[in-house]
Design a protein around this motif. Structure first.
Motif, short mmCIF file in Angstrom:
data_model
loop_
_atom_site.label_atom_id
_atom_site.label_comp_id
_atom_site.label_asym_id
_atom_site.label_seq_id
_atom_site.Cartn_x
_atom_site.Cartn_y
_atom_site.Cartn_z
N ALA A 29 15.54 28.71 -56.29
CA ALA A 29 14.12 28.65 -56.64
C ALA A 29 13.80 27.39 -57.44
O ALA A 29 12.72 26.81 -57.29
N THR A 30 14.73 26.93 -58.29
CA THR A 30 14.48 25.71 -59.06
C THR A 30 14.49 24.48 -58.16
O THR A 30 13.76 23.52 -58.42
N GLU A 35 9.78 18.45 -55.96
CA GLU A 35 9.11 18.01 -54.73
C GLU A 35 10.04 17.25 -53.79
O GLU A 35 10.03 17.46 -52.58
N SER A 36 10.91 16.39 -54.32
CA SER A 36 11.79 15.61 -53.45
C SER A 36 12.83 16.51 -52.75
O SER A 36 13.12 16.34 -51.57
#
Length: 163
Positions: A29-30, A35-36
């Motif tokens: 989840a992290t 975004e990348s």
């Protein structure tokens, strides 16, 4: 360590598929918040099938330990031996590992449970919970079935307790 047996030598009844989330690592989840990393994951999903096939056909050895348990009722089968089996398919073929086996008593119900460690070449294509020792067309009622991956910390612990 359990001995793996090619499934062509066994007469198995499929009970259930083990969910892939139980034995395959996906993005955390992290990672999806970054975004990348999220974009790279989406790019991987959009690649042609031949590019992603090389990821699936990775031939590095994988060791997975599972804790499995099944409550079963098998009517009209007194004095038969029934086995709970974990089956998997990897790059070298389809194999089975016996989790537990027991003779069915007069009440026609039994619990089979245990831990198995499978050594796979690459990530398994699938893992299934199966039953062996049944006659052709034999009715089987599975009241409860659990197959859960044992975490690395628990698997290497010498202080495992059983009830």
């Amino acid at each position: 360590m359990n001995e793996k047996i090619p499934t062509k030598f066994l007469k198995l009844t499929k009970l259930a598929e083990v969910p892939r989330a139980e034995y395959m690592d996906g993005p955390s989840a992290t990672d999806l918040r970054d975004e990348s990393k999220r974009k790279s994951f989406l790019r991987m999903l959009r690649k042609p099938q031949k590019a992603t096939q090389s990821i699936v056909n990775d031939r590095s050895p994988v060791s997975l330990t599972f804790n499995a348990a099944a409550w079963m009722r098998v009517p009209d089968s007194t004095q038969k031996t029934v086995s709970l089996v974990i089956c998997y398919k990897d790059a070298t073929g389809e194999y089975a590992l016996v989790v537990d086996e027991a003779d069915i008593g007069s009440d026609d119900s039994l619990m089979l449970s245990g831990c198995v460690t499978l050594e796979s070449i690459g990530t398994p294509e699938y893992i299934r919970a199966c039953c062996a020792g049944l006659s052709e067309g034999q009715l089987t009622f599975v009241d409860e079935l659990h197959v859960q991956k044992v975490s690395a910390g628990v698997a290497s612990s010498d202080t495992l307790k059983t009830a």
